[in-house]
Motif scaffolding. Structure first.
Motif, PDB file in Angstrom:
ATOM      1  N   THR A 276     -36.702  42.607   3.596  1.00  0.00           N
ATOM      2  CA  THR A 276     -37.708  43.172   4.601  1.00  0.00           C
ATOM      3  C   THR A 276     -37.430  42.622   5.866  1.00  0.00           C
ATOM      4  O   THR A 276     -38.184  42.784   6.847  1.00  0.00           O
ATOM      5  N   ASP A 277     -36.804  41.363   5.782  1.00  0.00           N
ATOM      6  CA  ASP A 277     -36.734  40.670   7.340  1.00  0.00           C
ATOM      7  C   ASP A 277     -35.536  41.326   8.071  1.00  0.00           C
ATOM      8  O   ASP A 277     -35.493  40.623   9.205  1.00  0.00           O
ATOM      9  N   ILE A 278     -34.811  42.078   7.562  1.00  0.00           N
ATOM     10  CA  ILE A 278     -33.520  42.988   8.267  1.00  0.00           C
ATOM     11  C   ILE A 278     -34.282  43.743   9.304  1.00  0.00           C
ATOM     12  O   ILE A 278     -34.981  44.650   8.931  1.00  0.00           O
ATOM     13  N   LYS A 279     -33.973  43.710  10.392  1.00  0.00           N
ATOM     14  CA  LYS A 279     -34.621  44.769  11.465  1.00  0.00           C
ATOM     15  C   LYS A 279     -33.371  45.854  11.709  1.00  0.00           C
ATOM     16  O   LYS A 279     -32.031  45.726  11.590  1.00  0.00           O
ATOM     17  N   ALA A 287     -36.770  48.435  14.818  1.00  0.00           N
ATOM     18  CA  ALA A 287     -37.755  48.609  13.800  1.00  0.00           C
ATOM     19  C   ALA A 287     -38.051  47.493  13.086  1.00  0.00           C
ATOM     20  O   ALA A 287     -36.828  47.134  12.608  1.00  0.00           O
ATOM     21  N   VAL A 288     -39.001  47.400  12.754  1.00  0.00           N
ATOM     22  CA  VAL A 288     -39.741  46.225  11.632  1.00  0.00           C
ATOM     23  C   VAL A 288     -40.123  46.699  10.476  1.00  0.00           C
ATOM     24  O   VAL A 288     -40.781  47.832  10.578  1.00  0.00           O
ATOM     25  N   CYS A 289     -39.851  46.281   9.371  1.00  0.00           N
ATOM     26  CA  CYS A 289     -40.351  46.843   8.122  1.00  0.00           C
ATOM     27  C   CYS A 289     -41.752  46.425   8.090  1.00  0.00           C
ATOM     28  O   CYS A 289     -41.989  45.046   8.195  1.00  0.00           O
ATOM     29  N   GLN A 290     -42.799  47.202   7.631  1.00  0.00           N
ATOM     30  CA  GLN A 290     -44.209  46.858   7.535  1.00  0.00           C
ATOM     31  C   GLN A 290     -44.664  47.015   6.029  1.00  0.00           C
ATOM     32  O   GLN A 290     -45.763  46.104   5.592  1.00  0.00           O
ATOM     33  N   LYS A 291     -44.085  47.622   5.306  1.00  0.00           N
ATOM     34  CA  LYS A 291     -44.610  48.197   3.798  1.00  0.00           C
ATOM     35  C   LYS A 291     -43.446  48.677   2.979  1.00  0.00           C
ATOM     36  O   LYS A 291     -42.555  49.438   3.466  1.00  0.00           O
ATOM     37  N   THR A 292     -43.492  48.375   1.800  1.00  0.00           N
ATOM     38  CA  THR A 292     -42.616  48.958   0.768  1.00  0.00           C
ATOM     39  C   THR A 292     -43.408  49.495  -0.607  1.00  0.00           C
ATOM     40  O   THR A 292     -44.327  49.061  -0.814  1.00  0.00           O
ATOM     41  N   ASP A 293     -42.827  50.740  -0.997  1.00  0.00           N
ATOM     42  CA  ASP A 293     -43.413  51.365  -2.305  1.00  0.00           C
ATOM     43  C   ASP A 293     -42.220  51.150  -3.318  1.00  0.00           C
ATOM     44  O   ASP A 293     -41.462  51.977  -3.178  1.00  0.00           O
ATOM     45  N   ILE A 294     -42.342  50.187  -4.243  1.00  0.00           N
ATOM     46  CA  ILE A 294     -41.235  50.141  -5.203  1.00  0.00           C
ATOM     47  C   ILE A 294     -41.250  51.045  -6.164  1.00  0.00           C
ATOM     48  O   ILE A 294     -39.987  51.640  -6.674  1.00  0.00           O
ATOM     49  N   PHE A 295     -42.246  51.692  -6.488  1.00  0.00           N
ATOM     50  CA  PHE A 295     -42.391  52.897  -7.641  1.00  0.00           C
ATOM     51  C   PHE A 295     -41.545  54.157  -7.100  1.00  0.00           C
ATOM     52  O   PHE A 295     -40.718  54.943  -7.560  1.00  0.00           O
ATOM     53  N   GLY A 297     -39.882  54.142  -4.285  1.00  0.00           N
ATOM     54  CA  GLY A 297     -38.650  53.985  -3.303  1.00  0.00           C
ATOM     55  C   GLY A 297     -38.688  54.340  -2.023  1.00  0.00           C
ATOM     56  O   GLY A 297     -37.854  54.629  -1.207  1.00  0.00           O
ATOM     57  N   HIS A 298     -39.739  53.958  -1.112  1.00  0.00           N
ATOM     58  CA  HIS A 298     -40.049  54.207   0.311  1.00  0.00           C
ATOM     59  C   HIS A 298     -40.226  53.034   0.918  1.00  0.00           C
ATOM     60  O   HIS A 298     -40.734  51.976   0.368  1.00  0.00           O
ATOM     61  N   LEU A 299     -39.806  52.978   2.290  1.00  0.00           N
ATOM     62  CA  LEU A 299     -40.206  52.018   2.943  1.00  0.00           C
ATOM     63  C   LEU A 299     -40.900  52.331   4.492  1.00  0.00           C
ATOM     64  O   LEU A 299     -40.397  53.430   4.972  1.00  0.00           O
ATOM     65  N   TRP A 300     -41.798  51.591   4.984  1.00  0.00           N
ATOM     66  CA  TRP A 300     -42.413  52.200   6.202  1.00  0.00           C
ATOM     67  C   TRP A 300     -41.938  51.285   7.350  1.00  0.00           C
ATOM     68  O   TRP A 300     -41.873  49.746   7.368  1.00  0.00           O
ATOM     69  N   TYR A 301     -41.204  51.534   8.524  1.00  0.00           N
ATOM     70  CA  TYR A 301     -41.043  51.075   9.646  1.00  0.00           C
ATOM     71  C   TYR A 301     -41.583  51.043  10.753  1.00  0.00           C
ATOM     72  O   TYR A 301     -42.144  52.532  10.962  1.00  0.00           O
ATOM     73  N   ALA A 302     -41.835  50.385  11.856  1.00  0.00           N
ATOM     74  CA  ALA A 302     -42.535  50.532  13.066  1.00  0.00           C
ATOM     75  C   ALA A 302     -41.620  49.963  14.239  1.00  0.00           C
ATOM     76  O   ALA A 302     -41.104  48.969  13.998  1.00  0.00           O
TER      77      ALA A 302
END
Length: 396
Positions: A276-279, A287-295, A297-302
């Motif tokens: 998550t610390d990789i931009k 873009a920076v990672c804000q949230k992950t959904d493990i079930f 398999g999605h990630l939210w970037y802003a």
């Protein structure tokens, strides 16, 4: 799992066997092992294993050598060897499964420190044992008061008498080392018996006392869990749980043991996720990672500076962008990737059980508007009937 006498009565209230954890079928006890070899006969020429498992108060178990070749079965009360005198316990396991349990717990069946079974307990032994058990609860109340009077930073959680009532073991918990020499003198003068102090951990204390967890079931440590592995807050972080100590702590005050149950599954799922610390470097911005959904398999970037606008991408897309950034390539923007992720929010429900609506027995609501209109029409008709009569009287 319980014995037949623990079923409910005619009034729906639980009957209970009234044996306080010493029922003959051994189904109400803690950490019970199911003997699935009980109905199988040994091959010809094989002798039964002459070791038995004996349970004492609150799940304490030891293994004893049956030197007298007594015919023992589960539920028999026996007199066993102790350091001084004898102890009274209940047989909880016999046969080949005892060999398996001893091997699992690294207990050797050879040596000088082997404990033996003396005999089956007589009625006199059981009476002395029962009287000693009845003394434990009032003694615990007095013992706690003595510890408070001496201002000792310790908590006496349980007392266990030896079967012959010659020794009492006091189980206590303390965060630091406690000097209880004066306390032992007070106990010996008050209770007139040999005293042994034994310190246990907070998890072992919860296992001995038992209870109901936040999940609504009995505590794992008091029913089946025997090894207490260390639990860290990183287990909660990997599972994206709220770091609230009141929710993560169990009755022992430590982190719940169940945090480790699904940790391996989460760690396997997180192998496909980028850190998550990789931009992500794009032509539009970083873009920076804000949230992950493990079930899912999605990630939210802003984007930096546009923290309110989040863009959802999959783990595969995120890994592709990171790999492209390593080759000094930048994508145009995250929007073109986020548009490909279509979220299906439509919920389809079907009547799979063939039942009608849940409100089919409810009385229909009355239409008050129709009633009011009907009353108004009736009043108008009455007024129309009265008008001609009044006009005739007026002409006369």
């Amino acid at each position: 799992m319980a014995c037949n006498s623990c079923s409910t009565g005619k009034d729906g209230q639980p009957k209970g066997c009234k044996n306080n954890g010493t029922c003959g079928t051994d189904s109400c006890n803690k950490l019970t092992v199911f003997d699935w070899l009980s109905n199988m006969s040994l091959p010809s020429g094989e002798k039964p294993y002459n070791w038995v498992e004996v349970r004492f108060k609150n799940g304490r178990k030891h293994y004893y050598h049956n030197t007298e070749n007594l015919t023992l079965s589960i539920g028999d009360v026996v007199a066993t060897q102790a350091q001084s005198g004898h102890d009274i316990g209940m047989v909880t396991l016999t046969g080949e499964l005892v060999r398996v349990q001893m091997k699992r717990k690294n207990i050797s069946d050879e040596g000088d420190d082997i404990l033996k079974i003396y005999r089956k307990a007589s009625q006199k032994d059981i009476d002395i044992w029962s009287k000693a058990r009845d003394r434990e609860e009032p003694m615990k109340v007095k013992a706690r008061q003595f510890a408070i009077d001496l201002r000792l930073q310790m908590k006496i959680s349980d007392i266990e008498f030896q079967g012959d009532s010659s020794k009492a073991t006091f189980y206590y918990t303390a965060e630091e080392r406690v000097d209880f020499r004066e306390l032992i003198k007070v106990f010996a003068r008050e209770f007139r018996t040999r005293i042994e102090m034994k310190q246990v951990g907070f998890r072992q204390e919860a296992a001995r006392l038992g209870g109901i967890g936040s999940c609504g079931r009995e505590l794992c440590c008091s029913t089946w869990l025997t090894d207490f592995r260390s639990v860290s807050t990183s287990a909660a972080r990997y599972q994206q749980l709220s770091l609230n100590p009141q929710k993560l702590a169990g009755q022992c005050g430590k982190l719940k043991c169940c945090l480790n149950y699904e940790l391996d599954t989460y760690l396997d799922a997180l192998k496909d996720f980028p850190k998550t610390d990789i931009k992500l470097k794009t032509a539009k911005g970083i873009a920076v990672c804000q949230k992950t959904d493990i079930f899912k398999g999605h990630l939210w970037y802003a984007y930096e500076g546009e923290w309110a606008n989040w863009h959802k991408i999959t783990t595969t897309q995120a890994n592709e962008i990171i790999e492209a950034n390593k080759n000094n390539d930048k994508i145009e923007s995250l929007e073109e990737y986020a548009s490909n992720v279509i979220e299906d929010t439509k919920a389809e429900f079907e009547n799979v059980v063939g039942q009608d609506s849940l409100t089919r027995f409810d009385s229909p609501k009355r239409n008050n508007k129709r009633k009011n209109n009907k009353r108004r029409n009736n009043n108008r008709n009455k007024n129309n009937r009265r008008k001609p009569q009044n006009s005739k009287n007026a002409t006369k």
